[in-house]
Design an enzyme around this catalytic site. Structure first.
Site, mmCIF file in Angstrom:
data_model
loop_
_atom_site.group_PDB
_atom_site.id
_atom_site.type_symbol
_atom_site.label_atom_id
_atom_site.label_comp_id
_atom_site.label_asym_id
_atom_site.label_seq_id
_atom_site.Cartn_x
_atom_site.Cartn_y
_atom_site.Cartn_z
ATOM 1 N N ALA A 132 -17.854 30.326 19.926
ATOM 2 C CA ALA A 132 -18.428 30.254 18.565
ATOM 3 C C ALA A 132 -17.721 29.138 17.814
ATOM 4 O O ALA A 132 -16.626 28.727 18.192
ATOM 5 C CB ALA A 132 -18.215 31.562 17.817
ATOM 6 N N SER A 156 -15.758 29.218 14.888
ATOM 7 C CA SER A 156 -15.239 30.500 14.392
ATOM 8 C C SER A 156 -14.441 30.419 13.094
ATOM 9 O O SER A 156 -13.953 31.441 12.616
ATOM 10 C CB SER A 156 -14.376 31.152 15.477
ATOM 11 O OG SER A 156 -13.234 30.358 15.700
ATOM 12 N N THR A 216 -18.022 40.540 14.755
ATOM 13 C CA THR A 216 -16.837 40.358 13.919
ATOM 14 C C THR A 216 -16.881 41.159 12.623
ATOM 15 O O THR A 216 -17.970 41.416 12.077
ATOM 16 C CB THR A 216 -16.678 38.865 13.553
ATOM 17 O OG1 THR A 216 -15.754 38.756 12.453
ATOM 18 C CG2 THR A 216 -17.985 38.236 13.105
ATOM 19 N N GLU A 244 -16.246 39.996 9.906
ATOM 20 C CA GLU A 244 -16.795 39.129 8.851
ATOM 21 C C GLU A 244 -18.228 39.527 8.503
ATOM 22 O O GLU A 244 -18.738 39.167 7.447
ATOM 23 C CB GLU A 244 -16.762 37.667 9.296
ATOM 24 C CG GLU A 244 -15.429 36.978 9.078
ATOM 25 C CD GLU A 244 -15.057 36.837 7.612
ATOM 26 O OE1 GLU A 244 -15.858 36.322 6.837
ATOM 27 O OE2 GLU A 244 -13.946 37.260 7.250
ATOM 28 N N TYR A 292 -20.816 31.540 8.645
ATOM 29 C CA TYR A 292 -20.289 32.108 9.903
ATOM 30 C C TYR A 292 -20.652 33.589 10.035
ATOM 31 O O TYR A 292 -21.185 34.030 11.062
ATOM 32 C CB TYR A 292 -18.764 31.925 9.936
ATOM 33 C CG TYR A 292 -18.085 32.720 11.024
ATOM 34 C CD1 TYR A 292 -18.089 32.275 12.344
ATOM 35 C CD2 TYR A 292 -17.439 33.933 10.743
ATOM 36 C CE1 TYR A 292 -17.469 33.011 13.351
ATOM 37 C CE2 TYR A 292 -16.828 34.667 11.736
ATOM 38 C CZ TYR A 292 -16.842 34.211 13.036
ATOM 39 O OH TYR A 292 -16.241 34.950 14.032
ATOM 40 N N LYS A 317 -23.124 35.272 12.823
ATOM 41 C CA LYS A 317 -22.629 36.347 13.701
ATOM 42 C C LYS A 317 -23.490 37.598 13.572
ATOM 43 O O LYS A 317 -23.645 38.351 14.536
ATOM 44 C CB LYS A 317 -21.173 36.669 13.350
ATOM 45 C CG LYS A 317 -20.168 35.726 13.992
ATOM 46 C CD LYS A 317 -19.988 36.050 15.479
ATOM 47 C CE LYS A 317 -18.891 35.218 16.106
ATOM 48 N NZ LYS A 317 -18.761 35.452 17.563
HETATM 49 O O1 G4F Z 1 -7.079 33.200 8.983
HETATM 50 P P1 G4F Z 1 -8.407 33.053 8.349
HETATM 51 O O2 G4F Z 1 -9.023 31.703 8.377
HETATM 52 O O3 G4F Z 1 -9.337 34.159 9.019
HETATM 53 P P2 G4F Z 1 -10.689 34.860 8.551
HETATM 54 O O4 G4F Z 1 -11.412 34.051 7.564
HETATM 55 O O5 G4F Z 1 -10.360 36.273 8.169
HETATM 56 O O6 G4F Z 1 -11.535 34.862 9.893
HETATM 57 C C1 G4F Z 1 -10.966 35.168 11.162
HETATM 58 O O7 G4F Z 1 -11.131 36.538 11.450
HETATM 59 C C2 G4F Z 1 -12.489 36.969 11.593
HETATM 60 C C3 G4F Z 1 -12.465 38.466 11.905
HETATM 61 O O8 G4F Z 1 -12.567 39.196 10.715
HETATM 62 C C4 G4F Z 1 -13.166 36.173 12.683
HETATM 63 F F1 G4F Z 1 -14.462 36.553 12.806
HETATM 64 C C5 G4F Z 1 -13.105 34.684 12.353
HETATM 65 O O9 G4F Z 1 -13.675 33.938 13.405
HETATM 66 C C6 G4F Z 1 -11.645 34.285 12.198
HETATM 67 O O10 G4F Z 1 -11.017 34.462 13.453
HETATM 68 O O11 G4F Z 1 -8.323 33.501 6.800
HETATM 69 C C7 G4F Z 1 -7.807 34.736 6.417
HETATM 70 C C8 G4F Z 1 -7.657 34.770 4.923
HETATM 71 C C9 G4F Z 1 -8.897 34.333 4.145
HETATM 72 O O12 G4F Z 1 -9.089 35.224 3.081
HETATM 73 C C10 G4F Z 1 -8.548 32.943 3.609
HETATM 74 O O13 G4F Z 1 -9.202 32.598 2.395
HETATM 75 O O14 G4F Z 1 -6.628 33.846 4.540
HETATM 76 C C11 G4F Z 1 -7.060 33.117 3.395
HETATM 77 N N1 G4F Z 1 -6.309 31.852 3.321
HETATM 78 C C12 G4F Z 1 -5.475 31.492 2.319
HETATM 79 N N2 G4F Z 1 -4.970 30.285 2.560
HETATM 80 C C13 G4F Z 1 -6.343 30.866 4.236
HETATM 81 C C14 G4F Z 1 -5.502 29.868 3.746
HETATM 82 N N3 G4F Z 1 -7.020 30.752 5.408
HETATM 83 C C15 G4F Z 1 -6.829 29.613 6.125
HETATM 84 N N4 G4F Z 1 -7.476 29.490 7.318
HETATM 85 N N5 G4F Z 1 -6.014 28.589 5.679
HETATM 86 C C16 G4F Z 1 -5.334 28.671 4.483
HETATM 87 O O15 G4F Z 1 -4.604 27.763 4.107
#
Ligand code: G4F
Length: 330
Positions: free
Chosen positions: A81, A83, A126, A128, A154, A158
């Protein structure tokens, strides 16, 4: 008899853990690799030398037909995906094609292979898809019957993939199961996801390689487990006589601040705030505020349970990144 498994998304975190698990169970493993000169190919060849790589793309049906024909799988795991939730807002159409319609393409290849009753199919659904808004089971978490309300391109793609998988199960009798997995992390997580971004930055701060980390929203809560535990659940789903859908989660939810707190404590820093700056570039047009899963069904029917808890997960990730960063010249 040796079973044969075809894994899409072999270059990702879950592809790695699943291949290791299936290898320990003596499967013959085929991994789908995509793209001309994919830079991750060499990593897979080094880390998973026993995997037979097949070139194919979820958006190209003829290549999928060939992948199914050449691998003759007993089990197909669709882990491929686009992702990253934040990135999906930038390329929504492509995400719909790959993460959504790509699954239809793969199911059609299975259906038309002439071996559909011999193949068991796993779809990586997921949390999500729930979106955090209809948080309608306070304290209990989302289960398989909770409302869906995706909050990103996304999540919407999904959700299509989830329903088309159920549809092929009901319409054509394909042994197809969806694992609705909540966030699962570990040393193999990509650096673009928040847990690994933090563990890597904490390691670098500890070694004097950087002095702060820039993040987006620190308030969201996630149900974070260890990816190695979750691939066991995927495999268990395909060993059941009947296909079905299962939530895999820890049943606990923690904020990004909680993750920061534990990660910085690993390097002896009690107050993480001076090391964290907000960068609006990492905010999303719509946020999923809270995810909490209820894995009761998987625990009862599959006998699945996560082994690694949240503090242990943070520790493993920070220690791993300290080792990597120590051996790396910047
Ligand atoms: O680590 P994330 O990017 O994961 P997210 O969005 O929860 O998605 C992951 O898990 C899902 C399963 O529920 C999967 F389906 C998906 O493919 C992926 O693996 O973000 C987690 C949280 C979000 O709320 C985001 O807004 O962290 C917050 N965040 C804050 N600062 C950040 C950041 N996320 C990222 N990636 N980078 C930041 O700097």
């Amino acid at each position: 008899m040796t079973k044969r498994a075809l894994i899409t998304g072999i270059t990702g975190q879950d592809g790695f853990h699943l291949a290791e698990l299936l290898k320990s169970k003596n499967y013959e493993i085929f991994g789908v690799i995509r793209g001309q000169q994919n830079p991750k190919k060499i990593i897979v060849e080094n880390d998973l030398p026993y995997v037979n790589l097949i070139e194919a793309d979820l958006t190209d049906t003829s290549s999928l037909n060939k992948a199914i024909k050449d691998s003759k799988p007993d089990e197909v795991y669709n882990l491929a995906a686009i992702s990253h939730v934040g990135y999906s807002f930038k390329i929504p159409n492509l995400v719909a094609q790959v993460t959504g319609v790509g699954v239809l393409n793969l199911l059609e290849s299975i259906r038309q292979s002439g071996r559909q009753e011999k193949i068991r199919f796993y779809q990586a659904s997921t949390s999500e898809m729930f979106g955090g808004l209809d948080y309608n089971r306070p304290g209990k978490g989302y289960d398989e019957n909770a409302l869906f309300h995706p909050r990103s391109p996304y999540g919407a793609a999904k959700l299509y993939a989830h329903w088309i998988t159920k549809n092929y199960r009901e319409s054509y009798g394909i042994h197809a199961s969806c694992g609705i997995l909540f966030n699962h992390e570990g040393p193999r997580r990509g650096l673009e996801f928040v847990t690994r971004k933090i563990s890597n930055a904490v390691a670098r701060i500890h070694l004097g390689k950087q002095d702060h980390i820039e993040l987006g929203n620190l308030e969201p809560k996630r149900d974070w487990g260890f990816a190695g535990d979750y691939v066991e659940g995927m495999w268990l789903m395909l060993q059941q006589e009947k296909p079905d859908d299962y939530v895999l989660a820890t049943g606990e939810t923690h904020s990004i601040k909680d993750f920061l707190e534990l990660a910085f404590k690993e390097i002896g820093i009690n107050d993480w705030k001076p090391y964290v700056r907000q960068n609006k570039a990492f905010l999303r047009p719509a946020e999923v505020d809270i995810l909490l899963g209820n894995p009761s069904k998987a625990e009862k029917i599959l006998g699945w349970k996560r082994k690694i808890d949240f503090p242990e997960l943070v520790k493993i990730m920070v220690e791993n990144d300290i080792t990597i960063e120590k051996n790396k010249k910047d």
